[in-house]
Write an enzyme that holds these catalytic residues in place. Structure first.
Site, PDB file in Angstrom:
ATOM      1  CE  LYS A  89      -1.942   2.775   3.360  1.00 29.85           C
ATOM      2  NZ  LYS A  89      -2.029   3.980   2.576  1.00 29.85           N
ATOM      3  CD  GLU A 100      10.619  13.248  10.908  1.00 30.13           C
ATOM      4  OE1 GLU A 100       9.545  12.698  11.224  1.00 30.13           O
ATOM      5  OE2 GLU A 100      11.456  12.717  10.152  1.00 30.13           O
ATOM      6  N   GLY A 133      -5.867   2.617  -0.168  1.00 29.07           N
ATOM      7  CA  GLY A 133      -6.865   3.129   0.767  1.00 29.07           C
ATOM      8  C   GLY A 133      -6.178   3.757   1.951  1.00 29.07           C
ATOM      9  CB  CYS A 136      13.375   9.790   7.092  1.00 26.64           C
ATOM     10  SG  CYS A 136      14.243   8.839   5.864  1.00 26.64           S
ATOM     11  N   GLY A 180      -4.571   4.593   5.445  1.00 26.22           N
ATOM     12  CA  GLY A 180      -3.750   3.803   6.360  1.00 26.22           C
ATOM     13  C   GLY A 180      -4.533   3.315   7.554  1.00 26.22           C
ATOM     14  N   GLY A 194      -4.647  -0.057   6.089  1.00 24.51           N
ATOM     15  CA  GLY A 194      -3.298  -0.273   6.642  1.00 24.51           C
ATOM     16  C   GLY A 194      -3.369  -1.118   7.897  1.00 24.51           C
ATOM     17  CD  GLU A 242      13.964   0.967   8.012  1.00 23.37           C
ATOM     18  OE1 GLU A 242      14.627   1.956   8.343  1.00 23.37           O
ATOM     19  OE2 GLU A 242      14.427  -0.194   8.041  1.00 23.37           O
TER      20      GLU A 242
HETATM   21  P1  NAP Z   1       2.679   8.483   7.983  1.00 25.67           P
HETATM   22  O1  NAP Z   1       1.631   9.482   8.164  1.00 25.67           O
HETATM   23  O2  NAP Z   1       3.136   7.717   9.159  1.00 25.67           O
HETATM   24  O3  NAP Z   1       2.159   7.509   6.823  1.00 25.67           O
HETATM   25  C1  NAP Z   1       2.974   6.479   6.307  1.00 25.67           C
HETATM   26  C2  NAP Z   1       2.099   5.371   5.775  1.00 25.67           C
HETATM   27  O4  NAP Z   1       1.403   4.773   6.855  1.00 25.67           O
HETATM   28  C3  NAP Z   1       1.033   5.844   4.796  1.00 25.67           C
HETATM   29  O5  NAP Z   1       0.867   4.858   3.801  1.00 25.67           O
HETATM   30  C4  NAP Z   1      -0.210   5.933   5.671  1.00 25.67           C
HETATM   31  O6  NAP Z   1      -1.407   5.791   4.927  1.00 25.67           O
HETATM   32  C5  NAP Z   1       0.008   4.754   6.589  1.00 25.67           C
HETATM   33  N1  NAP Z   1      -0.671   4.838   7.887  1.00 25.67           N
HETATM   34  C6  NAP Z   1      -0.939   5.932   8.612  1.00 25.67           C
HETATM   35  N2  NAP Z   1      -1.540   5.588   9.776  1.00 25.67           N
HETATM   36  C7  NAP Z   1      -1.640   4.236   9.768  1.00 25.67           C
HETATM   37  C8  NAP Z   1      -2.147   3.267  10.675  1.00 25.67           C
HETATM   38  N3  NAP Z   1      -2.695   3.626  11.847  1.00 25.67           N
HETATM   39  N4  NAP Z   1      -2.080   1.956  10.339  1.00 25.67           N
HETATM   40  C9  NAP Z   1      -1.526   1.573   9.168  1.00 25.67           C
HETATM   41  N5  NAP Z   1      -1.032   2.443   8.252  1.00 25.67           N
HETATM   42  C10 NAP Z   1      -1.068   3.752   8.562  1.00 25.67           C
HETATM   43  O7  NAP Z   1       4.040   9.079   7.397  1.00 25.67           O
HETATM   44  P2  NAP Z   1       4.228  10.044   6.156  1.00 25.67           P
HETATM   45  O8  NAP Z   1       3.751  11.372   6.590  1.00 25.67           O
HETATM   46  O9  NAP Z   1       3.687   9.410   4.920  1.00 25.67           O
HETATM   47  O10 NAP Z   1       5.819  10.031   5.996  1.00 25.67           O
HETATM   48  C11 NAP Z   1       6.639  10.857   6.693  1.00 25.67           C
HETATM   49  C12 NAP Z   1       7.315  10.142   7.844  1.00 25.67           C
HETATM   50  O11 NAP Z   1       8.011   8.998   7.361  1.00 25.67           O
HETATM   51  C13 NAP Z   1       8.369  10.994   8.509  1.00 25.67           C
HETATM   52  O12 NAP Z   1       8.280  10.842   9.902  1.00 25.67           O
HETATM   53  C14 NAP Z   1       9.679  10.416   7.986  1.00 25.67           C
HETATM   54  O13 NAP Z   1      10.793  10.633   8.809  1.00 25.67           O
HETATM   55  C15 NAP Z   1       9.333   8.978   7.881  1.00 25.67           C
HETATM   56  N6  NAP Z   1      10.229   8.281   6.947  1.00 25.67           N
HETATM   57  C16 NAP Z   1      11.141   7.397   7.448  1.00 25.67           C
HETATM   58  C17 NAP Z   1      12.025   6.754   6.584  1.00 25.67           C
HETATM   59  C18 NAP Z   1      13.022   5.748   7.108  1.00 25.67           C
HETATM   60  O14 NAP Z   1      13.522   4.980   6.306  1.00 25.67           O
HETATM   61  N7  NAP Z   1      13.317   5.725   8.390  1.00 25.67           N
HETATM   62  C19 NAP Z   1      11.972   7.018   5.218  1.00 25.67           C
HETATM   63  C20 NAP Z   1      11.023   7.920   4.734  1.00 25.67           C
HETATM   64  C21 NAP Z   1      10.146   8.539   5.620  1.00 25.67           C
HETATM   65  P3  NAP Z   1      -2.206   7.077   4.393  1.00 25.67           P
HETATM   66  O15 NAP Z   1      -1.272   7.824   3.525  1.00 25.67           O
HETATM   67  O16 NAP Z   1      -3.341   6.492   3.665  1.00 25.67           O
HETATM   68  O17 NAP Z   1      -2.590   7.846   5.621  1.00 25.67           O
END
Ligand code: NAP
Length: 472
Positions: A170, A379, A201, A279, A203, A207, A245
């Site tokens: 996803k 962050e 869909g 990140c 998360g 998710g 991650e």
């Molecule tokens: P996010 O809001 O956590 O969303 C990431 C993914 O998780 C999306 O596909 C989201 O779906 C899904 N999701 C959200 N809540 C969920 C839940 N309760 N259960 C299952 N899935 C869920 O993060 P983001 O805003 O997309 O990305 C930014 C973050 O990613 C930053 O904190 C960044 O540091 C981190 N990041 C880390 C790395 C690493 O390798 N360490 C690399 C890149 C990014 P929806 O989009 O449908 O809400």
């Protein structure tokens, strides 16, 4: 505008059970650039079942054949590289001059690279009367973020295929199109039905269903620490392996004897690229007191020379934030920094000059930042740099490690040898010394609340392996 009306399950493009479609907005123009169909819990069930049914045959496919599929997928991705690039510009807002380099060509190369690792699964170690063998973890669920969408997707899909796993993936709601293009490439490569399945869909709905599903053996998640915790909670009752991650707040130590101009150019560029949505961004720049004011002037000049603007303009270096809501979050952190008493060196909450619409934020630098401030601890995920002074290296290391995160770090010193001595004292999964390059063959992942997994290279492959011992 791109319109997708089917998801990819069991080697077929099928109409999802979910209702309606997700509208993807171009953050530079506020216009809808793609429509993607919503799946629901039934689609997740169907996709997981397809992956489960495909597992035995795929995991027993000889490693040289799995390698061949990975090479074919990389070739099919290459044919679609212009398409991938357009989606990055339109959905994420990365400028066209950076899109291929930062978002597309690396993951394609890395996908082909995992072909060479498939044969690791055939290696058998003998310890006294035991044979130690490797097996694939099983059916995996992959949940991805929007900031480096293709890269994060391939960092999971390619090693999982190499290890003999099957999967349901996803993408993030903000940047979904690349996943549909990838599914098309995988379909064209002829991967057996059910090995790779794509759902779409929210998360919170599908998710969580993926994470709690009893037929899923492992979850690999990249995203925020907040969502990472929810995912681990959803996966816990079925005791799945969970690879996380997560976010970061990485420190960059510049030593007193470093070439200041080169170090600061590297540090400012690292924070501003991808509009600060990285990140590993080195958002806390630690500078010796003896060179602090000089460093601030260099950083200010460097940031002010970066062109902010339309991502489709080849001159732009900084595009919009990926969404209006992300812009609002970043602006609230800038306000917080001012309120906390940090010195605003450049940037701020106004729209960049010459722009009146789109989710833009000025590249912003704060000086006189205390590491206890919110802008030094949380962050921000935007083009905001905090410059923190220090007295000696021991203090710099203490400040660098004073964070709940531990994803990345960097050191710039007179020479690499002395930088490595400091690098070894930093509690983070990676350290870049004297502007070292990203390496797709090296392990990537965090300490502390930045996560528990490793991606890329052999370590990335090991995430998808179970170890069995057979006593003879
Ligand atoms: P996010 O809001 O956590 O969303 C990431 C993914 O998780 C999306 O596909 C989201 O779906 C899904 N999701 C959200 N809540 C969920 C839940 N309760 N259960 C299952 N899935 C869920 O993060 P983001 O805003 O997309 O990305 C930014 C973050 O990613 C930053 O904190 C960044 O540091 C981190 N990041 C880390 C790395 C690493 O390798 N360490 C690399 C890149 C990014 P929806 O989009 O449908 O809400």
């Amino acid at each position: 505008m791109r319109t997708f009306d089917k998801i990819y399950i069991n080697g077929q493009w099928v109409k999802p059970n979910g209702e309606g479609s997700d509208k993807v907005i171009n953050p530079a123009t506020d216009k809808v650039v793609a429509k993607v169909p919503y799946g629901d819990a039934t689609d997740v069930d169907n996709a997981v079942q397809a992956a489960r049914n495909a597992f035995d045959a795929w995991t027993n496919t000889p490693s040289d054949q799995r390698a061949e599929y990975l090479r074919k997928i990389a070739k099919e991705m290459q044919k679609r590289s212009a398409d991938f690039e357009i989606t990055m510009v339109e959905e994420l807002g990365i400028p066209t001059s950076l899109a291929d380099d930062y978002q597309v060509s690396g993951p394609i190369g890395a996908c082909a690279g995992f072909a060479d690792r498939c044969s690791q699964m055939d290696e058998i170690e003998e310890i006294n009367n035991s044979l130690i063998i490797k097996e694939a973890v099983g059916v995996c669920a992959f949940i991805n973020p929007w900031n480096y969408p293709l890269s994060q997707m391939i960092g999971k899909v390619a090693p999982a295929l190499a290890a003999g796993c099957t999967m349901v993936v996803k993408a993030a709601s903000q940047t979904p199109s690349h996943a549909f293009i990838l599914a098309d490439a995988i379909d064209a490569a002829g991967l057996p039905a059910g090995v790779f399945n794509l759902v779409h869909g929210s998360g919170r709905v599908i998710g969580e269903k993926m994470c709690s599903h009893p037929e899923v053996d492992m979850v690999s998640f990249t995203g925020s620490t907040e969502a990472g915790i929810k995912i681990a909670e959803a996966a816990a009752p079925t005791v799945k392996r969970v690879c996380q991650e997560l976010g970061g707040k990485s420190a960059f130590i510049i030593t007193a004897d470093a070439n200041l101009t080169d170090a600061i150019a590297y540090g400012v560029e690292d924070v501003m690229v991808n509009t600060g949505q990285t990140c590993t961004a080195l958002t806390r720049m630690l500078v010796p007191n003896s060179r602090y004011e000089e460093a601030i002037q260099i950083a200010k000049d460097y940031a002010e020379a970066m062109k902010v603007g339309d991502p489709s303009d080849s001159e732009s270096y900084i595009g919009p934030m990926s969404s209006e809501s992300q812009r609002k979050t970043v602006l609230s952190y800038i306000e917080k920094g001012i309120e906390e008493g940090a010195r605003l060196v450049t940037g701020g909450t106004e729209m960049p000059e010459g722009l009146s619409q789109g989710a833009y934020v000025r590249p912003t630098i704060f000086a006189d930042v205390n590491n206890k401030m919110v802008i030094a601890q949380e962050e921000i995920f935007g083009p905001v740099l905090a410059m923190i002074p220090y007295n000696d290296i021991d203090e710099a290391v203490t400040i660098a490690n004073d964070t709940v995160f531990g994803l990345s770090s960097a050191v710039y010193a007179k020479d690499k040898g002395s930088a490595i001595v400091i690098a070894r004292r930093l509690r983070a999964g990676q350290c870049y010394v004297n502007s070292g390059d990203f390496n797709y063959d090296a392990p990537f992942g965090g300490y502390k609340q930045s996560g528990n997994g490793r991606e890329w290279g052999n370590a990335g492959m090991h995430e998808f392996i179970e170890i069995k011992s057979i006593q003879t």
